[in-house]
Every structure is written in structure tokens, then in C-alpha cells.
Design a protein around this motif. Sequence first.
Motif, PDB file in Angstrom:
ATOM      1  N   ARG A 163      41.554  67.873  74.864  1.00 57.46           N
ATOM      2  CA  ARG A 163      42.529  67.495  73.832  1.00 57.46           C
ATOM      3  C   ARG A 163      42.360  66.037  73.438  1.00 57.46           C
ATOM      4  NH1 ARG A 163      48.369  69.933  74.030  1.00 57.46           N
ATOM      5  NH2 ARG A 163      46.991  71.625  73.338  1.00 57.46           N
ATOM      6  N   TYR A 164      42.428  65.786  72.117  1.00 55.92           N
ATOM      7  CA  TYR A 164      42.316  64.439  71.562  1.00 55.92           C
ATOM      8  C   TYR A 164      43.629  64.071  70.870  1.00 55.92           C
ATOM      9  CZ  TYR A 164      37.269  64.591  72.356  1.00 55.92           C
ATOM     10  OH  TYR A 164      36.034  64.664  72.939  1.00 55.92           O
ATOM     11  N   LEU A 165      44.075  62.828  71.087  1.00 56.56           N
ATOM     12  CA  LEU A 165      45.336  62.353  70.523  1.00 56.56           C
ATOM     13  C   LEU A 165      45.077  61.241  69.511  1.00 56.56           C
ATOM     14  CD1 LEU A 165      47.378  62.046  73.847  1.00 56.56           C
ATOM     15  CD2 LEU A 165      47.227  64.025  72.312  1.00 56.56           C
ATOM     16  N   PRO A 166      45.813  61.236  68.382  1.00 59.35           N
ATOM     17  CA  PRO A 166      45.678  60.152  67.413  1.00 59.35           C
ATOM     18  C   PRO A 166      46.466  58.928  67.888  1.00 59.35           C
ATOM     19  CG  PRO A 166      47.317  61.726  66.658  1.00 59.35           C
ATOM     20  CD  PRO A 166      46.781  62.268  67.951  1.00 59.35           C
ATOM     21  N   VAL A 167      45.771  57.838  68.177  1.00 60.13           N
ATOM     22  CA  VAL A 167      46.425  56.665  68.754  1.00 60.13           C
ATOM     23  C   VAL A 167      45.935  55.397  68.069  1.00 60.13           C
ATOM     24  CG1 VAL A 167      46.806  57.746  71.008  1.00 60.13           C
ATOM     25  CG2 VAL A 167      44.674  56.508  70.568  1.00 60.13           C
ATOM     26  N   ALA A 168      46.693  54.336  68.291  1.00 60.60           N
ATOM     27  CA  ALA A 168      46.315  53.015  67.790  1.00 60.60           C
ATOM     28  C   ALA A 168      47.064  51.980  68.615  1.00 60.60           C
ATOM     29  CB  ALA A 168      46.656  52.861  66.308  1.00 60.60           C
ATOM     30  N   ALA A 232      42.005  47.397  71.197  1.00 55.05           N
ATOM     31  CA  ALA A 232      41.938  46.017  70.713  1.00 55.05           C
ATOM     32  C   ALA A 232      42.492  45.865  69.301  1.00 55.05           C
ATOM     33  CB  ALA A 232      40.493  45.522  70.754  1.00 55.05           C
ATOM     34  N   GLY A 233      42.741  46.985  68.609  1.00 54.09           N
ATOM     35  CA  GLY A 233      43.324  46.914  67.277  1.00 54.09           C
ATOM     36  C   GLY A 233      42.323  46.921  66.138  1.00 54.09           C
ATOM     37  N   LEU A 234      41.069  47.317  66.422  1.00 54.98           N
ATOM     38  CA  LEU A 234      40.091  47.392  65.335  1.00 54.98           C
ATOM     39  C   LEU A 234      40.422  48.500  64.354  1.00 54.98           C
ATOM     40  CD1 LEU A 234      36.580  46.820  66.963  1.00 54.98           C
ATOM     41  CD2 LEU A 234      37.796  45.336  65.360  1.00 54.98           C
ATOM     42  N   GLY A 235      41.002  49.573  64.834  1.00 55.35           N
ATOM     43  CA  GLY A 235      41.340  50.704  63.991  1.00 55.35           C
ATOM     44  C   GLY A 235      42.024  51.778  64.818  1.00 55.35           C
ATOM     45  N   TRP A 236      42.396  52.858  64.155  1.00 55.67           N
ATOM     46  CA  TRP A 236      42.972  53.994  64.874  1.00 55.67           C
ATOM     47  C   TRP A 236      41.849  54.977  65.207  1.00 55.67           C
ATOM     48  CZ3 TRP A 236      42.971  59.193  63.380  1.00 55.67           C
ATOM     49  CH2 TRP A 236      42.452  59.455  62.111  1.00 55.67           C
ATOM     50  N   GLY A 237      42.109  55.872  66.149  1.00 57.63           N
ATOM     51  CA  GLY A 237      41.088  56.839  66.502  1.00 57.63           C
ATOM     52  C   GLY A 237      41.636  57.993  67.312  1.00 57.63           C
ATOM     53  N   MET A 238      40.841  59.045  67.409  1.00 58.28           N
ATOM     54  CA  MET A 238      41.173  60.217  68.213  1.00 58.28           C
ATOM     55  C   MET A 238      40.572  60.019  69.603  1.00 58.28           C
ATOM     56  SD  MET A 238      42.880  62.017  66.028  1.00 58.28           S
ATOM     57  CE  MET A 238      43.061  63.573  66.922  1.00 58.28           C
ATOM     58  N   VAL A 239      41.434  59.899  70.614  1.00 56.78           N
ATOM     59  CA  VAL A 239      41.017  59.555  71.971  1.00 56.78           C
ATOM     60  C   VAL A 239      41.352  60.703  72.914  1.00 56.78           C
ATOM     61  CG1 VAL A 239      41.461  57.975  73.911  1.00 56.78           C
ATOM     62  CG2 VAL A 239      41.262  57.076  71.574  1.00 56.78           C
ATOM     63  N   PRO A 240      40.450  61.065  73.843  1.00 56.38           N
ATOM     64  CA  PRO A 240      40.768  62.105  74.822  1.00 56.38           C
ATOM     65  C   PRO A 240      42.060  61.763  75.568  1.00 56.38           C
ATOM     66  CG  PRO A 240      38.447  61.573  74.942  1.00 56.38           C
ATOM     67  CD  PRO A 240      39.063  60.557  74.022  1.00 56.38           C
ATOM     68  N   GLU A 259      53.515  65.298  67.549  1.00 58.01           N
ATOM     69  CA  GLU A 259      53.388  66.756  67.468  1.00 58.01           C
ATOM     70  C   GLU A 259      52.018  67.199  66.961  1.00 58.01           C
ATOM     71  OE1 GLU A 259      55.748  68.631  68.713  1.00 58.01           O
ATOM     72  OE2 GLU A 259      56.873  66.794  69.130  1.00 58.01           O
ATOM     73  N   GLU A 260      51.084  66.262  66.829  1.00 57.66           N
ATOM     74  CA  GLU A 260      49.765  66.591  66.301  1.00 57.66           C
ATOM     75  C   GLU A 260      48.678  66.155  67.282  1.00 57.66           C
ATOM     76  OE1 GLU A 260      49.092  68.278  63.655  1.00 57.66           O
ATOM     77  OE2 GLU A 260      51.027  68.300  62.617  1.00 57.66           O
ATOM     78  N   TRP A 261      47.669  66.977  67.408  1.00 56.28           N
ATOM     79  CA  TRP A 261      46.500  66.675  68.227  1.00 56.28           C
ATOM     80  C   TRP A 261      45.355  67.570  67.776  1.00 56.28           C
ATOM     81  CZ3 TRP A 261      50.990  68.784  70.480  1.00 56.28           C
ATOM     82  CH2 TRP A 261      50.922  70.162  70.710  1.00 56.28           C
ATOM     83  N   MET A 262      44.196  67.386  68.368  1.00 57.38           N
ATOM     84  CA  MET A 262      43.063  68.267  68.088  1.00 57.38           C
ATOM     85  C   MET A 262      42.419  68.656  69.408  1.00 57.38           C
ATOM     86  SD  MET A 262      41.308  66.768  64.607  1.00 57.38           S
ATOM     87  CE  MET A 262      40.246  68.203  64.483  1.00 57.38           C
ATOM     88  N   ASP A 263      42.143  69.948  69.553  1.00 53.04           N
ATOM     89  CA  ASP A 263      41.503  70.471  70.756  1.00 53.04           C
ATOM     90  C   ASP A 263      40.061  70.860  70.442  1.00 53.04           C
ATOM     91  OD1 ASP A 263      43.792  70.124  72.181  1.00 53.04           O
ATOM     92  OD2 ASP A 263      44.328  72.252  72.289  1.00 53.04           O
ATOM     93  N   VAL A 264      39.178  70.576  71.384  1.00 47.98           N
ATOM     94  CA  VAL A 264      37.776  70.985  71.280  1.00 47.98           C
ATOM     95  C   VAL A 264      37.468  71.887  72.463  1.00 47.98           C
ATOM     96  CG1 VAL A 264      35.379  70.220  71.345  1.00 47.98           C
ATOM     97  CG2 VAL A 264      37.070  68.893  70.070  1.00 47.98           C
TER      98      VAL A 264
END
Length: 295
Positions: A163-168, A232-240, A259-264
Motif C-alpha cells: 500500500r502507498y499513501l499520498p504524503v508531504a 524534506a519538502g521538495l514535493g509530495w509523493g506516494m510512499v509505502p 481515505e485514499e491510497w493505492m495498492d500494488v
Amino acid sequence: MMPELPLDQIRTLLAVVDEGTFDAAAAALHVTPSAVSQRVKALEQRTGRVLLQRTKPVRPTESGAVLVRYARQLARLERDAWGELGLSGAGEPTRVSVAVNADSLATWFLPALTRVAGLCFELHREDEDHTAALLREGLVMAAVTTAADPVPGCTVRPLGRMRYLPVAAPEFTAARLGERPLPEALAEAPAVLFDRKDDFQDAFVRRLGRGSAGPHRHLVPTSEGFLDAVAAGLGWGMVPEVQAHPLLAEGRLVLLAPEEWMDVTLYWQQWRLDSPALAALAEAVTATAAETLRR
């Protein structure tokens, strides 16, 4: 009646692919470059196929990849047979080559390898959508992949879902995302990507109803570096999630859409061989995945 494939020609083809040139293969095989060229040409005539692209380094054609895979499987079986007879070379470990994606390598895969004794591992890092290609080309014996359909000559078993979570970073979220609707903000804000093949961030933004992530993209081609860049604040990303949770707890990251994520879904593919080394590795990988990944 099918023509036989002489072992010396098969082994020579493999040596050329592994060494990259005819001259280097000749040195490795302790024969002349002319002998290497003649063996490869004889094998091409026998199969009626062009087997090598004469580039630098030499690469197998699609037909050549089939024979390279066959050659590696023969070598694996030969080593297993010598080992079972107690005649393996002293101090010569059993080597297994595996393709694995960076996020698995950084999170759960290495602990699986510690469960297997007596093996020497050669790991090839590749995107999970492309690891099966290394199996198909005969470059590795097994792979962690998203491909559910087995490569010819391979078996496949499911491992679980990563599972990947959208974080920043909190500061980035406040400064670059603000109070705007998230789809609109992410379509314009800087994003962190693993490399040019990484479309995960784009896929997430599409899921939210926009076309893609913004044009301002940082490419950070290591799993640990990717996480550090987002924190570090360079950008947002999808992180395990296994990497994100500690930083979320510390307040160094914030979840952009609870409430949102992406599963691989990941799979284990390996050669269809009765190899003790591959069997032991498969058991260790599937057991570790069962403890770590989502079912």
C-alpha cells in the motif's frame, strides 16, 4: 525430429551475453574469438534464428533470450546436481539472481534473504512493472513483479499488496497545497518521482479526477532518497505505508487524503525447475511477504 542444441554452443552464447563481447567471452572460455564466433554462427544456423544483436555490449534477440534462459537453467540444474552429489567446488557458493523493485528492497525483501542459508544473491533492481522482462530475457532466475501471468517456463504465486499513501511535509502542505481542493492542488504542485518510468503520482491524481501531477517533477531514483526528498519538502509523493507510518507519527509527514491510497499487488515468479536453492528462496520470500504485505 528436433535438432539437438550442443552444450558448447549454448554455453558460448551465454558467455557472449554475460561478458558483452566476443573477445571477452573467448577469454572467459579460454578459446579464441574465432572459435566463439564459429560456435554462435553454428547455433544460429542450427536454430534458423538470429540470436544476438551485434551491439556493444552484445544483447540477445528475442529468440536468443529463449536460449540464454535455457542455458542458465541448465547451469542451475548442473550446479544443483553436483551439490546433491557432494561434489560442488570447495568455497563456491550457490548463486541465485533475482529482480526486485526498489520499494520491496528497502522494506521487506532483504529480511527474506536472511532466512536462507548457503546462498549467494545477485540482486537486480528494476521497477516492479518491468522485472518480468528480466526473467523473459534469462537475466535472472526469479523476480518480484506485478505480472500475474507467468513468463514462459516460469511459475507464479501471489505475495500480497503493497500500500502507498499520498504524503508531504507539513510545511510543503501549508505553502503549496493550502486550502484548495486536493485534485486541483496536486495537479499543480511539485511532485517527487522515482524515475521517468514512475507514473504512480500521475495515476493517483487521475484517480482524484484530474489529468496528471504537475510539470514540476523531482526524479529521485532510490527508495530511501525518495522518502527523504518528500520529508524534506521538495514535493509530495506516494510512499509505502511501512515507510510513511513512522514519519507520520513523528509529524514529519502529513497524510494528504486519509481515505485514499493505492495498492500494488506483487507476485513471485521463478523458473519452473526442481531446484533446492530456488525452492528454499521461494518459501522464505512468500513467508516474509505474508508477514509484511497486505493480503
